[in-house]
Design a protein around this motif. Structure first.
Motif, PDB file in Angstrom:
ATOM      1  N   UNK A  60       0.835  -1.164   0.060  1.00  0.00           N
ATOM      2  CA  UNK A  60       0.224  -0.055  -0.180  1.00  0.00           C
ATOM      3  C   UNK A  60       0.921   1.295   0.182  1.00  0.00           C
ATOM      4  N   UNK A  61       2.195   1.223   0.853  1.00  0.00           N
ATOM      5  CA  UNK A  61       2.964   2.488   0.666  1.00  0.00           C
ATOM      6  C   UNK A  61       3.258   2.803  -0.711  1.00  0.00           C
ATOM      7  N   UNK A  62       3.798   1.645  -1.310  1.00  0.00           N
ATOM      8  CA  UNK A  62       4.445   1.716  -2.835  1.00  0.00           C
ATOM      9  C   UNK A  62       2.979   2.276  -3.550  1.00  0.00           C
ATOM     10  N   UNK A  63       1.964   1.909  -3.413  1.00  0.00           N
ATOM     11  CA  UNK A  63       0.918   2.341  -4.298  1.00  0.00           C
ATOM     12  C   UNK A  63       0.680   3.980  -3.960  1.00  0.00           C
ATOM     13  N   UNK A  64       0.688   4.240  -2.757  1.00  0.00           N
ATOM     14  CA  UNK A  64       0.569   5.641  -2.560  1.00  0.00           C
ATOM     15  C   UNK A  64       1.532   6.639  -2.883  1.00  0.00           C
ATOM     16  N   UNK A  65       3.015   6.009  -2.897  1.00  0.00           N
ATOM     17  CA  UNK A  65       4.115   6.496  -3.640  1.00  0.00           C
ATOM     18  C   UNK A  65       4.009   6.761  -5.131  1.00  0.00           C
ATOM     19  N   UNK A  66       3.493   5.847  -5.625  1.00  0.00           N
ATOM     20  CA  UNK A  66       3.532   5.752  -7.227  1.00  0.00           C
ATOM     21  C   UNK A  66       2.026   6.658  -7.794  1.00  0.00           C
ATOM     22  N   UNK A  68       1.539   9.562  -5.824  1.00  0.00           N
ATOM     23  CA  UNK A  68       1.981  10.955  -5.555  1.00  0.00           C
ATOM     24  C   UNK A  68       3.106  11.243  -6.629  1.00  0.00           C
ATOM     25  N   UNK A  69       3.816  10.183  -6.941  1.00  0.00           N
ATOM     26  CA  UNK A  69       4.683  10.461  -8.361  1.00  0.00           C
ATOM     27  C   UNK A  69       3.914  10.898  -9.604  1.00  0.00           C
ATOM     28  N   UNK A  70       2.957   9.983  -9.753  1.00  0.00           N
ATOM     29  CA  UNK A  70       1.914  10.305 -10.895  1.00  0.00           C
ATOM     30  C   UNK A  70       1.272  11.991 -10.786  1.00  0.00           C
ATOM     31  N   UNK A  71       0.992  12.190  -9.521  1.00  0.00           N
ATOM     32  CA  UNK A  71       0.485  13.331  -9.591  1.00  0.00           C
ATOM     33  C   UNK A  71       1.344  14.523  -9.816  1.00  0.00           C
ATOM     34  N   UNK A  73       3.964  14.365 -11.727  1.00  0.00           N
ATOM     35  CA  UNK A  73       4.376  14.277 -13.056  1.00  0.00           C
ATOM     36  C   UNK A  73       3.385  15.169 -13.959  1.00  0.00           C
ATOM     37  N   UNK A  74       2.145  14.857 -13.566  1.00  0.00           N
ATOM     38  CA  UNK A  74       0.880  15.417 -14.382  1.00  0.00           C
ATOM     39  C   UNK A  74       0.792  17.133 -13.901  1.00  0.00           C
ATOM     40  N   UNK A  75       1.133  17.418 -12.675  1.00  0.00           N
ATOM     41  CA  UNK A  75       1.018  18.720 -12.179  1.00  0.00           C
ATOM     42  C   UNK A  75       2.218  19.614 -12.888  1.00  0.00           C
ATOM     43  N   UNK A  76       3.543  18.740 -13.055  1.00  0.00           N
ATOM     44  CA  UNK A  76       4.553  19.595 -13.834  1.00  0.00           C
ATOM     45  C   UNK A  76       4.251  19.638 -15.194  1.00  0.00           C
ATOM     46  N   UNK A  77       3.763  18.510 -15.866  1.00  0.00           N
ATOM     47  CA  UNK A  77       3.141  18.662 -17.115  1.00  0.00           C
ATOM     48  C   UNK A  77       2.290  19.796 -17.429  1.00  0.00           C
ATOM     49  N   UNK A  78       1.386  20.129 -16.538  1.00  0.00           N
ATOM     50  CA  UNK A  78       0.614  21.120 -16.761  1.00  0.00           C
ATOM     51  C   UNK A  78       1.042  22.442 -16.536  1.00  0.00           C
ATOM     52  N   UNK A  79       2.160  22.691 -15.810  1.00  0.00           N
ATOM     53  CA  UNK A  79       2.834  24.075 -15.338  1.00  0.00           C
ATOM     54  C   UNK A  79       4.102  24.144 -16.158  1.00  0.00           C
ATOM     55  N   UNK A  80       4.388  23.276 -16.968  1.00  0.00           N
ATOM     56  CA  UNK A  80       5.671  23.385 -17.724  1.00  0.00           C
ATOM     57  C   UNK A  80       5.311  23.277 -19.206  1.00  0.00           C
ATOM     58  N   UNK A 132       9.317   3.760 -16.674  1.00  0.00           N
ATOM     59  CA  UNK A 132       8.802   4.669 -15.609  1.00  0.00           C
ATOM     60  C   UNK A 132       9.809   5.961 -15.404  1.00  0.00           C
ATOM     61  N   UNK A 133      10.858   6.111 -16.502  1.00  0.00           N
ATOM     62  CA  UNK A 133      12.008   6.882 -16.535  1.00  0.00           C
ATOM     63  C   UNK A 133      12.099   7.230 -17.803  1.00  0.00           C
ATOM     64  N   UNK A 134      12.523   8.536 -18.276  1.00  0.00           N
ATOM     65  CA  UNK A 134      12.697   8.908 -19.529  1.00  0.00           C
ATOM     66  C   UNK A 134      14.320   8.868 -19.703  1.00  0.00           C
TER      67      UNK A 134
END
Length: 291
Positions: A60-66, A68-71, A73-80, A132-134
């Motif tokens: 469950x902790x790994x799911x939460x971390x994933x 948070x990371x997805x959020x 990335x999406x936030x950064x894409x919207x802002x940049x 999961x990484x570029x």
């Protein structure tokens, strides 16, 4: 699940996640019915995780971390507007490559967001396999992942380092044989540095005198170097920032320990515009990589 397990109370878990206690109780009850087993032992003092909960909490902790990371990335894409680069980096790249590359790149391309995560080879190989990484900032791999290319950007080598107050710092050149009587903070077994130290000492016919504390954590190694007359052998990329700040000193020893180059590991195809821009900047003319 995670909040109840960590806090040991449905009430405190509800407060921490902004729900009512009945809502948390209902959610946990749904999970228990789905799994067919109790997750918590309820008692007057709160709740204690049962075996099933203890097994599920790391997942469950790994799911939460994933999530948070997805959020992020999406936030950064919207802002940049020019995109996001998800970059994994090894300790050597974090010390000897990215501190010079990324500030200069960010100044040249402020609309590209770079998300950096530290990951050594056993971790970043999985990240590469799952896309999961570029890109990965690392040392040249012995085996390239299928469909990926390595772009060398900076040379690296093993070096003998010590604190500024070590007597050998005053020497312009140090013979390898002179290091036989020095105390060494031993690098981890199996590491490039440990193999380099053992091979050099064997060739000279001496056995390294090891410090009584064996540190597996780099910050502790640096602290021990500051407080003891000791040496260590380490990839210079790892300690470049400490060398630049003159907190550690690289001794000029008459022996070479070359290492594979540092650079960027990227997909041969399917590169996004942002990661292609980072590579073009890294390979282009400029002074970011100058010593």
């Amino acid at each position: 699940l995670v909040s109840v397990g960590e806090l040991g109370s449905f009430k405190r878990a509800a407060e921490s996640v902004g729900l009512t206690q009945p809502a948390v109780t209902h959610v946990i009850g749904d999970l228990e019915r789905l799994l067919g087993t109790p997750l918590f032992h309820r008692h007057a003092r709160g709740a204690t995780p049962a075996g099933a909960a203890l097994a599920l909490m790391p997942v469950a902790r790994r799911m939460l971390a994933a999530l948070a990371e997805g959020a992020e990335v999406v936030s950064a894409q919207l802002a940049h507007a020019d995109g996001v680069v998800r970059l994994a980096a090894t300790a050597s790249a974090l010390g000897g490559l990215l501190p010079r590359l990324l500030p200069a790149f960010s100044a040249a391309a402020p609309q590209v967001q770079v998300l950096v995560t530290q990951a050594e080879a056993d971790v970043y190989n999985d990240l590469v396999a799952r896309a999961e990484v570029d890109a990965v900032a690392c040392r040249r791999p012995s085996v390239l992942p299928q469909g990926w290319l390595f772009h060398a950007l900076r040379r690296d080598a093993l070096g003998v380092v010590c604190a500024p107050g070590h007597p050998l710092v005053r020497r312009r050149r140090v013979a390898l044989a002179e290091l036989a009587q020095e105390t060494w903070l031993v690098p981890p077994a199996g590491s490039l540095a440990r193999r380099g130290l053992d091979e050099a000492a064997e060739a000279q016919g001496w056995v390294p005198r090891l410090a009584p504390v064996i540190a597996r954590a780099l910050p502790l190694t640096w602290a021990l170097l500051q407080q003891q007359r000791a040496l260590t052998l380490v990839p210079l990329g790892v300690v470049q920032q400490l060398l630049d700040a003159r907190q550690l000193v690289h001794l000029r020893v008459d022996h070479a320990w070359p290492l594979d180059d540092l650079g960027l590991l990227m997909p041969a195809e399917r590169q996004g515009a942002a990661v292609a821009r980072l590579l073009a900047y890294a390979q282009g003319p400029g002074s970011w990589h100058d010593d």
